[in-house]
Scaffold this motif. Structure first.
Motif, PDB file in Angstrom:
ATOM      1  N   PRO A 390      26.843 -26.529 -52.813  1.00 51.44           N
ATOM      2  CA  PRO A 390      26.160 -27.383 -53.810  1.00 51.44           C
ATOM      3  C   PRO A 390      26.760 -28.779 -53.870  1.00 51.44           C
ATOM      4  O   PRO A 390      26.017 -29.773 -54.009  1.00 51.44           O
ATOM      5  N   LEU A 391      28.092 -28.877 -53.744  1.00 55.59           N
ATOM      6  CA  LEU A 391      28.701 -30.211 -53.808  1.00 55.59           C
ATOM      7  C   LEU A 391      28.275 -31.055 -52.590  1.00 55.59           C
ATOM      8  O   LEU A 391      28.033 -32.274 -52.724  1.00 55.59           O
ATOM      9  N   ALA A 392      28.164 -30.366 -51.436  1.00 54.81           N
ATOM     10  CA  ALA A 392      27.696 -31.104 -50.254  1.00 54.81           C
ATOM     11  C   ALA A 392      26.263 -31.583 -50.438  1.00 54.81           C
ATOM     12  O   ALA A 392      25.896 -32.709 -50.061  1.00 54.81           O
ATOM     13  N   GLY A 393      25.438 -30.717 -51.058  1.00 55.58           N
ATOM     14  CA  GLY A 393      24.041 -31.106 -51.315  1.00 55.58           C
ATOM     15  C   GLY A 393      23.954 -32.281 -52.284  1.00 55.58           C
ATOM     16  O   GLY A 393      23.164 -33.222 -52.101  1.00 55.58           O
ATOM     17  N   ILE A 394      24.780 -32.218 -53.357  1.00 57.32           N
ATOM     18  CA  ILE A 394      24.803 -33.319 -54.336  1.00 57.32           C
ATOM     19  C   ILE A 394      25.211 -34.616 -53.648  1.00 57.32           C
ATOM     20  O   ILE A 394      24.641 -35.683 -53.882  1.00 57.32           O
ATOM     21  N   ARG A 395      26.223 -34.514 -52.799  1.00 52.71           N
ATOM     22  CA  ARG A 395      26.702 -35.732 -52.138  1.00 52.71           C
ATOM     23  C   ARG A 395      25.636 -36.285 -51.191  1.00 52.71           C
ATOM     24  O   ARG A 395      25.405 -37.505 -51.113  1.00 52.71           O
ATOM     25  N   TYR A 396      24.924 -35.366 -50.478  1.00 47.03           N
ATOM     26  CA  TYR A 396      23.875 -35.818 -49.556  1.00 47.03           C
ATOM     27  C   TYR A 396      22.744 -36.472 -50.326  1.00 47.03           C
ATOM     28  O   TYR A 396      22.262 -37.554 -49.949  1.00 47.03           O
ATOM     29  N   LEU A 397      22.334 -35.899 -51.410  1.00 45.27           N
ATOM     30  CA  LEU A 397      21.232 -36.481 -52.194  1.00 45.27           C
ATOM     31  C   LEU A 397      21.669 -37.808 -52.823  1.00 45.27           C
ATOM     32  O   LEU A 397      20.891 -38.770 -52.887  1.00 45.27           O
ATOM     33  N   ALA A 398      22.916 -37.837 -53.299  1.00 50.51           N
ATOM     34  CA  ALA A 398      23.373 -39.094 -53.923  1.00 50.51           C
ATOM     35  C   ALA A 398      23.436 -40.222 -52.895  1.00 50.51           C
ATOM     36  O   ALA A 398      23.054 -41.373 -53.183  1.00 50.51           O
ATOM     37  N   VAL A 423      32.149 -36.210 -56.757  1.00 53.47           N
ATOM     38  CA  VAL A 423      31.947 -35.095 -55.810  1.00 53.47           C
ATOM     39  C   VAL A 423      33.157 -34.993 -54.872  1.00 53.47           C
ATOM     40  O   VAL A 423      33.668 -33.891 -54.600  1.00 53.47           O
ATOM     41  N   ASP A 424      33.630 -36.141 -54.378  1.00 54.71           N
ATOM     42  CA  ASP A 424      34.795 -36.128 -53.493  1.00 54.71           C
ATOM     43  C   ASP A 424      36.019 -35.561 -54.221  1.00 54.71           C
ATOM     44  O   ASP A 424      36.817 -34.795 -53.654  1.00 54.71           O
ATOM     45  N   ARG A 425      36.192 -35.935 -55.469  1.00 59.71           N
ATOM     46  CA  ARG A 425      37.326 -35.441 -56.231  1.00 59.71           C
ATOM     47  C   ARG A 425      37.241 -33.911 -56.425  1.00 59.71           C
ATOM     48  O   ARG A 425      38.255 -33.185 -56.319  1.00 59.71           O
ATOM     49  N   ALA A 426      35.974 -33.468 -56.706  1.00 61.65           N
ATOM     50  CA  ALA A 426      35.805 -32.014 -56.897  1.00 61.65           C
ATOM     51  C   ALA A 426      36.128 -31.268 -55.618  1.00 61.65           C
ATOM     52  O   ALA A 426      36.827 -30.233 -55.635  1.00 61.65           O
ATOM     53  N   GLN A 427      35.658 -31.810 -54.456  1.00 59.10           N
ATOM     54  CA  GLN A 427      35.946 -31.137 -53.177  1.00 59.10           C
ATOM     55  C   GLN A 427      37.454 -31.161 -52.876  1.00 59.10           C
ATOM     56  O   GLN A 427      38.016 -30.194 -52.375  1.00 59.10           O
ATOM     57  N   GLU A 428      38.077 -32.300 -53.197  1.00 58.49           N
ATOM     58  CA  GLU A 428      39.518 -32.394 -52.953  1.00 58.49           C
ATOM     59  C   GLU A 428      40.286 -31.415 -53.840  1.00 58.49           C
ATOM     60  O   GLU A 428      41.238 -30.745 -53.399  1.00 58.49           O
ATOM     61  N   THR A 429      39.885 -31.278 -55.117  1.00 56.09           N
ATOM     62  CA  THR A 429      40.546 -30.338 -56.040  1.00 56.09           C
ATOM     63  C   THR A 429      40.367 -28.890 -55.572  1.00 56.09           C
ATOM     64  O   THR A 429      41.321 -28.091 -55.585  1.00 56.09           O
ATOM     65  N   ILE A 430      39.156 -28.547 -55.116  1.00 53.45           N
ATOM     66  CA  ILE A 430      38.905 -27.184 -54.624  1.00 53.45           C
ATOM     67  C   ILE A 430      39.750 -26.907 -53.381  1.00 53.45           C
ATOM     68  O   ILE A 430      40.324 -25.815 -53.223  1.00 53.45           O
ATOM     69  N   GLY A 431      39.848 -27.902 -52.496  1.00 53.69           N
ATOM     70  CA  GLY A 431      40.663 -27.717 -51.293  1.00 53.69           C
ATOM     71  C   GLY A 431      42.132 -27.495 -51.633  1.00 53.69           C
ATOM     72  O   GLY A 431      42.800 -26.629 -51.043  1.00 53.69           O
ATOM     73  N   ARG A 432      42.672 -28.290 -52.604  1.00 46.40           N
ATOM     74  CA  ARG A 432      44.087 -28.092 -52.980  1.00 46.40           C
ATOM     75  C   ARG A 432      44.315 -26.717 -53.628  1.00 46.40           C
ATOM     76  O   ARG A 432      45.318 -26.053 -53.367  1.00 46.40           O
ATOM     77  N   LEU A 433      43.340 -26.312 -54.463  1.00 53.49           N
ATOM     78  CA  LEU A 433      43.468 -25.007 -55.095  1.00 53.49           C
ATOM     79  C   LEU A 433      43.464 -23.882 -54.056  1.00 53.49           C
ATOM     80  O   LEU A 433      44.272 -22.939 -54.130  1.00 53.49           O
ATOM     81  N   ARG A 434      42.607 -24.002 -53.056  1.00 53.63           N
ATOM     82  CA  ARG A 434      42.544 -22.957 -52.007  1.00 53.63           C
ATOM     83  C   ARG A 434      43.844 -22.931 -51.190  1.00 53.63           C
ATOM     84  O   ARG A 434      44.369 -21.867 -50.872  1.00 53.63           O
ATOM     85  N   SER A 435      44.313 -24.184 -50.887  1.00 54.93           N
ATOM     86  CA  SER A 435      45.569 -24.233 -50.116  1.00 54.93           C
ATOM     87  C   SER A 435      46.728 -23.663 -50.924  1.00 54.93           C
ATOM     88  O   SER A 435      47.621 -22.972 -50.397  1.00 54.93           O
ATOM     89  N   PHE A 436      46.692 -23.918 -52.242  1.00 59.83           N
ATOM     90  CA  PHE A 436      47.791 -23.438 -53.081  1.00 59.83           C
ATOM     91  C   PHE A 436      47.801 -21.905 -53.193  1.00 59.83           C
ATOM     92  O   PHE A 436      48.855 -21.272 -53.216  1.00 59.83           O
ATOM     93  N   CYS A 437      46.645 -21.284 -53.243  1.00 54.53           N
ATOM     94  CA  CYS A 437      46.552 -19.841 -53.457  1.00 54.53           C
ATOM     95  C   CYS A 437      46.641 -19.036 -52.171  1.00 54.53           C
ATOM     96  O   CYS A 437      46.726 -17.804 -52.222  1.00 54.53           O
TER      97      CYS A 437
END
Length: 612
Positions: A390-398, A423-437
């Motif tokens: 969904p974030l990729a879709g939002i970014r593409y539409l924006a 959107v970039d911040r949300a993707q970056e936050t999700i990536g850090r959370l995944r890397s952390f866990c």
């Protein structure tokens, strides 16, 4: 009848007569027995034998028995009587009465003195002093040097002691000058004659006999504290008592006693036996009540307990009781030592159990903490996967809207740029959370069979709850793996199997470990409810669970860990026990049904290189 016929008849009867003679001799030999007579003596053994041997020979002739006489001192007589080594005893009345109770002694005859004294009043004690010595009171004896033969001599000391006691005097403590010189009795007269003593305690008539033999002049000695005794020719200082007695012991047969007593009663005063023995003959038993009275006065048995004899009789029992008490005490010490030893062992075992329980609890906490981390990481991975699209879709539409904006619409352009930034911040936050866990794996060489046993210990409370004992068929396999992560896999698989068997009346769990060409294979089988085809096809999908409260991530985590180790995991329903039970050695049920009879999870893993 001619002489020839008489001669032939005599020759014919000769064997018969010889036979009768042999039978008669045999009967006589058979009727003979040895009669043992113990004689109490205070003199030399040879003197006593010389005195009584003629009497023994007389009895042997009269009874046809073998008579054996044995001179014995008082202590020897006690031992022989106790051992039943004698049948009769010849002793003074004092000793004979003493054997009545314990050894059943019975007086048979009383000896008649050679001088014709009445056997009932023939024994007394004479206090002999030198002529001219005046002794008028018994209390004066304490000032004199007195000699006697033996403290057990009846005619001398014992009768004298009875007279002392009746007058309130102690014959031992009140006579400091009293000494015992032993036998013969004439030795006492010699000491008195040589003025080595002031007084001699002798049996009555000993002094008169010595004077009659010419050993001492008439009037050389006097009898102190003499008393009048009508019909008694000798001087005496005491009451008179019965003479020597023949007694049978309790074990002696009455027939033999009758035979011996009868033979002695027929003895004449002129026989060699009577002359040699210094007596006139034997009479029926005389009254011995005065002897009992004397024993009562001296407080001897039966009027006083013979503690020495009682102690001797009780010694074996006392020893046995003491031994039992000692053994009991040693047994008590042994039991006490075992209890102390066992208590220490139990304390050590309890402490070890506590340490094991603490280690187990710590292991459980670490396991559940790691499981929560894995679950969080998996959830984060799933959420990021679900949000990235969904974030990729939002970014593409924006960006599309931003390309189509005109230059005179700066406000919209600025807002769309802000959307892209967020959107970039949300993707970056999700990536850090995944890397952390994400939980990095650390492979080390480890025994897989040991890992399975440790995992079973980890879930042992659940196994006990179901009263389940897993069927194991584990080969020894060593491989490189992450023990923590593989424990997660096994725990998830085993707990799922236990949940599937919750309603099973006879749950069964089989675990096998075997080597393969590429590595090893772990199979976990149960006899639970199994899965439907739909559930089985989506078993490793996230958020898919057959349990009402399941999150649907456990098997996903298992699949990811197994694949991270280079392996693969699969599952299929069990329809035939035979195929599986035969492989793991469990129970066999040959029935085949279309509905699942359980589930089997297969984990195929590589061993891993040494430098992985």
């Amino acid at each position: 009848m001619s002489q020839a016929w008489r001669l032939l008849l005599m020759l014919a009867l000769l064997p018969v007569a010889t036979a009768f003679a042999g039978v008669s001799a045999g009967k006589e030999t058979q009727g003979q027995q040895e009669v043992r007579i113990g004689i109490l003596t205070f003199a030399e053994r040879s003197d006593t034998l010389n005195t009584w041997q003629a009497t023994a020979d007389y009895l042997a002739r009269q009874t046809g028995h073998r008579i054996r006489i044995e001179p014995l001192t008082p202590s020897e007589l006690d031992k022989q009587v106790e051992a039943k080594a004698v049948d009769f005893i010849i002793s003074n009345q004092f000793v004979a009465v003493g054997y009545k109770k314990e050894w059943g002694a019975s007086q048979l005859l009383t000896l008649i003195p050679a001088d014709g004294r009445d056997p009932a009043r023939a024994m007394g004690s004479a206090l002999v002093v030198r002529a001219g010595v005046s002794v008028t009171r018994w209390q004066q004896l304490a000032e004199l040097n007195i000699v006697s033969t033996d403290p057990r001599a009846f005619g001398g000391f014992l009768i004298f002691a009875g007279e002392m006691v009746r007058r309130g005097l102690d014959p031992v403590t009140d006579l400091p000058g009293l000494t015992f010189e032993g036998f013969p009795q004439t030795k006492l007269l010699q000491k008195l004659w040589r003025q080595e003593a002031d007084m001699a305690i002798l049996p009555a008539c000993v002094l008169e006999q010595a004077i009659a033999r010419g050993e001492y002049p008439e009037g050389a000695f006097d009898i102190a504290l003499a008393r009048t005794t009508p019909g008694f020719a000798c001087g005496v200082s005491s009451e008179l008592y019965p003479y020597t007695a023949l007694s049978k012991l309790g074990h002696t047969k009455s027939a033999l006693a009758t035979e011996v007593a009868g033979a002695l009663l027929t003895m004449d005063a002129n026989t060699a036996a009577a002359i040699s023995g210094g007596y006139r003959g034997w009479s029926v038993p005389v009254n011995d009540n005065r002897v009992f009275a004397l024993k009562h006065t001296l407080r001897e048995w039966p009027f006083q307990t013979n503690w020495q004899r009682v102690a001797s009789a009780a010694m074996p029992w006392f020893g046995a009781i003491l031994l039992c008490l000692l053994l009991g005490y040693l047994h008590h010490l042994r039991i006490k030592r075992l209890v102390v030893k066992r208590t220490r062992a139990l304390e050590t075992e309890i402490e070890q159990h506590r340490e094991t329980q603490r280690a187990f609890n710590e292991q459980q906490r670490q396991f559940y903490r790691a499981q929560r981390v894995l679950l969080t990481g998996e959830m984060a991975s799933g959420i990021s996967h679900e949000l990235k699209q969904p974030l990729a879709g939002i970014r593409y539409l924006a960006q599309g809207c931003l390309y189509r904006l005109k230059d005179h619409e700066p406000e919209l352009k600025s807002a769309l740029c802000g959307v892209l930034t967020q959107v970039d911040r949300a993707q970056e936050t999700i990536g850090r959370l995944r890397s952390f866990c994400q939980q990095p794996s650390r492979s080390v060489p480890y025994r897989v069979d040991t890992l399975i046993e440790e995992t079973l210990a980890l879930i042992s409370p659940e196994l006990k709850r179901l009263k389940l004992e897993p069927s194991l068929a584990l080969a020894e396999v060593e491989a490189r793996l992450d023990p923590g992560l593989m424990t997660q896999v096994l725990v998830n698989v085993l707990l799922n199997a236990l949940d599937a068997m919750a309603g099973q009346p006879t749950p069964w769990l089989g675990i096998s470990l075997e080597t393969t060409d590429s590595g090893y294979l772990i199979r976990v089988s149960d006899n639970g409810c199994g899965l439907t085809e739909a559930q089985l096809s989506r078993l490793f999908f996230p958020f898919e669970s057959a349990k009402a409260d399941g999150l649907g991530l456990g098997m996903v985590i298992c699949k990811r860990i197994v694949e991270e180790h280079g392996g693969k995991i699969s599952a299929h329903n069990r329809f035939d026990y035979t195929s599986i039970d035969g492989q793991i050695g469990g129970q066999i049920d040959a029935s085949i049904d279309s509905s699942p009879c359980g589930l089997e999870i297969s984990i195929e893993m590589p061993r891993g290189a040494a430098n992985d």
